[in-house]
Design a protein around this motif. Sequence first.
Motif: not given
Length: 93
Positions: A18, A30-31, A33-35, A37-38, A41
């Motif tokens: 990531i 968008e990707e 931001l998703q990455q 957040q992942e 986590k």
Amino acid sequence: MATEKLTFEEQLAQLQQIVNRLEQGNVPLEEALQQFQEGIKLSKELQTKLTNAEKTLGHLIDDNGDEKVYEKQTDDPSNNGGGNRGFGSADEQ
């Protein structure tokens, strides 16, 4: 993918992937931001695993089968030259 089921090493490899993708800078917003957040986590899960491992390793069994709490070695000059090896006080050694 359920990251809780992965080993520490597998989760760390995912986090590294990531970071590498995000550092390249060619990821759509968008990707990204998703990455991100992942990655956060995964980072929290890895930190939890490290903390738990540290707690487990902090309790060691001595030659008599008694549990001893591990204490980090210090460079404290007030240690009276006892050579704190991490277990108990200098007087116990």
